[in-house]
Scaffold this motif. Sequence first.
Motif, mmCIF file in Angstrom:
data_model
loop_
_atom_site.group_PDB
_atom_site.id
_atom_site.type_symbol
_atom_site.label_atom_id
_atom_site.label_comp_id
_atom_site.label_asym_id
_atom_site.label_seq_id
_atom_site.Cartn_x
_atom_site.Cartn_y
_atom_site.Cartn_z
ATOM 1 N N HIS A 1 11.184 3.416 0.948
ATOM 2 C CA HIS A 1 10.258 3.310 0.250
ATOM 3 C C HIS A 1 10.493 3.708 -1.239
ATOM 4 O O HIS A 1 9.962 2.584 -2.383
ATOM 5 C CB HIS A 1 8.632 4.041 0.551
ATOM 6 N N LYS B 1 13.586 -4.528 -0.912
ATOM 7 C CA LYS B 1 12.335 -4.268 -0.023
ATOM 8 C C LYS B 1 10.600 -5.400 -0.053
ATOM 9 O O LYS B 1 10.276 -5.433 1.263
ATOM 10 C CB LYS B 1 11.263 -3.402 -1.618
ATOM 11 N N LEU C 1 1.199 0.823 0.757
ATOM 12 C CA LEU C 1 1.576 0.759 1.655
ATOM 13 C C LEU C 1 0.590 0.029 2.910
ATOM 14 O O LEU C 1 0.518 -0.808 3.091
ATOM 15 C CB LEU C 1 2.737 1.570 2.427
ATOM 16 N N GLU D 1 9.173 -5.554 3.898
ATOM 17 C CA GLU D 1 8.077 -6.354 4.268
ATOM 18 C C GLU D 1 7.716 -7.489 4.763
ATOM 19 O O GLU D 1 6.640 -7.314 5.361
ATOM 20 C CB GLU D 1 7.410 -6.416 2.970
ATOM 21 N N THR D 2 8.686 -8.364 4.378
ATOM 22 C CA THR D 2 8.330 -9.469 5.911
ATOM 23 C C THR D 2 8.919 -8.582 7.430
ATOM 24 O O THR D 2 7.740 -9.527 8.416
ATOM 25 C CB THR D 2 9.302 -10.176 5.495
ATOM 26 N N ASN E 1 -1.972 0.906 7.861
ATOM 27 C CA ASN E 1 -0.289 0.394 8.554
ATOM 28 C C ASN E 1 0.492 1.866 8.808
ATOM 29 O O ASN E 1 0.896 1.925 9.742
ATOM 30 C CB ASN E 1 0.061 -0.849 7.249
ATOM 31 N N PHE F 1 2.882 -6.493 7.991
ATOM 32 C CA PHE F 1 1.463 -6.138 7.902
ATOM 33 C C PHE F 1 0.984 -6.946 8.580
ATOM 34 O O PHE F 1 -0.735 -6.194 8.059
ATOM 35 C CB PHE F 1 1.240 -5.170 6.582
#
Length: 171
Positions: free
Chosen positions: A58, A13, A84, A17-18, A88, A22
């Motif tokens: 997710h 996760k 999140l 996310e990287t 985004n 975001f």
Amino acid sequence: MGPLLDTLYNDTKARVETLLNFDNPDSLVTLSTDGWEAPGGIHIRNYVIVADKVTFFHTATSNGTVRPTADNIAEETIAVMKDLGPQNVAGIANDNAAAETTAWDRIRDQFPNTLANGCTTHAGALLFKDACKHKWAQALVDNATFIAKYFRNHQYLTAEVIRRTIHEHSS
């Protein structure tokens, strides 16, 4: 295995996310959701992030045996969006059931810049299913079923069609 799976999930996760980046205001995702009923009547809803570079499971929510009403669906979806970062999430895609579409109103009230819509693939499948019920389509469906069963029961013929198709398209 539980702690190992949790660690692997959290590590994956963080990597996703990287990738999603975001920090860039132009990095937007669609949140794809689908609910289902597990054995024992437990209602579960899966949330999948769909972005340009990655699709990632997710989270999943469970309402136990409480029916998935529009309010429940909206509440869960809003919580996932807040996790999140609602800025985004450009869109939400789910099926076209009445509870789902009614939930959109609550979601849009809170996040007016988020587009909520039904799954067009699901709608197309339902439309095709409905069209196949008409008398004019029944002969076509019957013929297609006959041909499919014939090929399934004649493996040599199937192999020959595959061989000829590959040969025809390999040049």
